[in-house]
Design a protein around this motif. Structure first.
Motif, PDB file in Angstrom:
ATOM      1  N   UNK A   4       0.905  -1.178   0.031  1.00  0.00           N
ATOM      2  CA  UNK A   4      -0.005   0.041  -0.170  1.00  0.00           C
ATOM      3  C   UNK A   4       0.984   1.047   0.083  1.00  0.00           C
ATOM      4  N   UNK A   5       0.321   2.269  -0.445  1.00  0.00           N
ATOM      5  CA  UNK A   5       0.923   3.654  -0.531  1.00  0.00           C
ATOM      6  C   UNK A   5       0.143   4.474   0.260  1.00  0.00           C
ATOM      7  N   UNK A   6       0.745   5.260   1.535  1.00  0.00           N
ATOM      8  CA  UNK A   6       0.330   6.031   2.353  1.00  0.00           C
ATOM      9  C   UNK A   6       0.779   7.230   2.676  1.00  0.00           C
ATOM     10  N   UNK A   7       0.101   8.022   3.336  1.00  0.00           N
ATOM     11  CA  UNK A   7       0.803   9.539   3.678  1.00  0.00           C
ATOM     12  C   UNK A   7       1.109   9.432   5.281  1.00  0.00           C
ATOM     13  N   UNK A   8       2.143   9.569   5.809  1.00  0.00           N
ATOM     14  CA  UNK A   8       2.372   9.278   7.069  1.00  0.00           C
ATOM     15  C   UNK A   8       3.283  10.203   7.414  1.00  0.00           C
ATOM     16  N   UNK A   9       3.125  10.947   8.534  1.00  0.00           N
ATOM     17  CA  UNK A   9       4.214  11.991   8.970  1.00  0.00           C
ATOM     18  C   UNK A   9       4.848  12.849   8.091  1.00  0.00           C
ATOM     19  N   UNK A  10       4.192  13.413   7.333  1.00  0.00           N
ATOM     20  CA  UNK A  10       4.448  14.552   6.276  1.00  0.00           C
ATOM     21  C   UNK A  10       5.203  13.971   5.011  1.00  0.00           C
ATOM     22  N   UNK A  21      -4.161  -8.357   8.020  1.00  0.00           N
ATOM     23  CA  UNK A  21      -4.714  -7.363   7.167  1.00  0.00           C
ATOM     24  C   UNK A  21      -5.061  -6.183   8.307  1.00  0.00           C
ATOM     25  N   UNK A  22      -4.626  -6.239   9.632  1.00  0.00           N
ATOM     26  CA  UNK A  22      -5.089  -5.300  10.575  1.00  0.00           C
ATOM     27  C   UNK A  22      -4.217  -4.046  10.610  1.00  0.00           C
ATOM     28  N   UNK A  23      -3.115  -4.312  10.175  1.00  0.00           N
ATOM     29  CA  UNK A  23      -2.199  -3.083  10.368  1.00  0.00           C
ATOM     30  C   UNK A  23      -1.112  -3.191   9.295  1.00  0.00           C
ATOM     31  N   UNK A  24      -0.593  -1.682   9.138  1.00  0.00           N
ATOM     32  CA  UNK A  24       0.458  -1.647   8.081  1.00  0.00           C
ATOM     33  C   UNK A  24       1.834  -1.820   8.721  1.00  0.00           C
ATOM     34  N   UNK A  25       2.656  -2.407   8.082  1.00  0.00           N
ATOM     35  CA  UNK A  25       4.063  -2.269   8.639  1.00  0.00           C
ATOM     36  C   UNK A  25       5.057  -1.248   7.900  1.00  0.00           C
ATOM     37  N   UNK A  26       5.294  -0.193   8.731  1.00  0.00           N
ATOM     38  CA  UNK A  26       6.061   0.930   8.274  1.00  0.00           C
ATOM     39  C   UNK A  26       7.716   0.520   8.065  1.00  0.00           C
ATOM     40  N   UNK A  27       8.378   1.381   7.373  1.00  0.00           N
ATOM     41  CA  UNK A  27       9.783   1.101   6.936  1.00  0.00           C
ATOM     42  C   UNK A  27      10.609   0.992   8.144  1.00  0.00           C
ATOM     43  N   UNK A  31       4.153  -0.530  13.471  1.00  0.00           N
ATOM     44  CA  UNK A  31       2.898  -1.220  12.916  1.00  0.00           C
ATOM     45  C   UNK A  31       1.615   0.127  12.974  1.00  0.00           C
ATOM     46  N   UNK A  32       1.029   0.446  12.098  1.00  0.00           N
ATOM     47  CA  UNK A  32       0.055   1.306  12.056  1.00  0.00           C
ATOM     48  C   UNK A  32      -1.490   0.641  11.810  1.00  0.00           C
ATOM     49  N   UNK A  33      -2.102   0.973  12.593  1.00  0.00           N
ATOM     50  CA  UNK A  33      -3.676   0.146  12.466  1.00  0.00           C
ATOM     51  C   UNK A  33      -4.029   0.722  10.996  1.00  0.00           C
ATOM     52  N   UNK A  38      -3.966   7.035   6.105  1.00  0.00           N
ATOM     53  CA  UNK A  38      -4.216   8.098   5.239  1.00  0.00           C
ATOM     54  C   UNK A  38      -3.945   7.486   3.835  1.00  0.00           C
ATOM     55  N   UNK A  39      -4.806   6.679   3.087  1.00  0.00           N
ATOM     56  CA  UNK A  39      -4.705   5.923   2.019  1.00  0.00           C
ATOM     57  C   UNK A  39      -4.373   6.828   0.897  1.00  0.00           C
TER      58      UNK A  39
END
Length: 250
Positions: A4-10, A21-27, A31-33, A38-39
């Motif tokens: 997925x591609x999201x907007x996170x912390x600017x 599928x409950x969370x996104x694994x950040x770089x 983990x972000x629920x 913000x998709x």
């Protein structure tokens, strides 16, 4: 895997989902629920986007056209027409015949030129969902796509994510559906495509070189339902996911 591609912390980032599928694994491994995400459209910047019109025989019959075209009806789309999962799409005040179109999207994974149909699926890295709204008042001769309808800002919700091709054993055996405010208004199966995903990759690669990240929107089945501002539209494809969008006044 689902990417997925999201907007996170600017900033914009690519990430992937946990197995449930409950969370996104950040770089950084955090983990972000998914409910806090913000998709953004899972579209690579600068990618070519090819879209198909009249690629389902049942939809062609519904509109009063021949079941099959002599040559595929292909048109191009630009970056600005896309909006991510849970995003808003402007509904023009005079767009009384605006309706959703649920579509399977194939994502190209490697440079592809003059590919044979039997080899074409190996060129696909993943799949996502698009809702390529039509505004029939704006279409030429009621069906021919043009920039006024198919390249309007935010009129093509896409996402929420890209599912790896390895997790989609047969892209021609997926059910598609659209619900507006909870009511089923469109239903079909990718088995009814006139040109299959493999056929489309082969055809397009005979015209131009397909590059990694390029997208192919493969058409939509029958089911025309005119929408109003305020409607909540859900586009779902079996094995891919659920894409949600809201229509707002333009």
């Amino acid at each position: 895997m689902k990417r997925a591609r999201i907007y996170h912390r600017g900033r914009e980032i690519w990430t992937h989902l946990t197995d449930d599928d409950s969370a996104l694994v950040l770089p950084d491994g955090a983990r972000l629920p998914v409910n806090d995400a913000q998709w953004l459209p899972p579209v690579q910047r600068g990618a070519a986007v090819y879209a198909l019109g009249l690629n389902y025989a049942d939809h062609n019959k519904e509109l009063g056209f021949a079941p099959k075209l002599e040559t595929p009806l292909v048109f191009m789309k630009g970056d600005n027409c896309f909006v991510g999962h849970l995003g808003d799409t402007p509904r023009p005040a005079d767009g009384n015949q605006m309706h959703p179109e649920c579509e399977l999207v194939a994502v190209i994974g490697r440079p592809s030129r003059n590919v044979k149909p039997e080899d074409a699926l190996a060129c696909v890295s993943g799949y996502t969902i698009a809702n390529d709204y039509a505004i029939r008042e704006y279409l030429e001769n009621y069906y021919r796509p043009n920039a006024r309808v198919k390249n309007r800002d935010a009129t093509t919700p896409i996402g929420p994510w890209i599912v790896d091709a390895a997790d989609v054993p047969d892209p021609q055996a997926l059910r598609l559906s659209t619900r507006v405010n909870g009511a089923l208004v469109q239903e079909g199966t990718t088995a009814d495509m006139i040109l299959s995903v493999a056929g489309l990759v082969s055809y397009l690669s005979s015209v131009t070189t397909l590059m990694p990240g390029d997208l192919i929107l493969t058409g939509t089945p029958q089911g025309v339902h005119f929408c109003a501002a305020g409607d909540r539209v859900e586009s779902e494809i079996e094995g891919i996911g659920l894409l949600i969008n809201q229509l707002v006044p333009a």
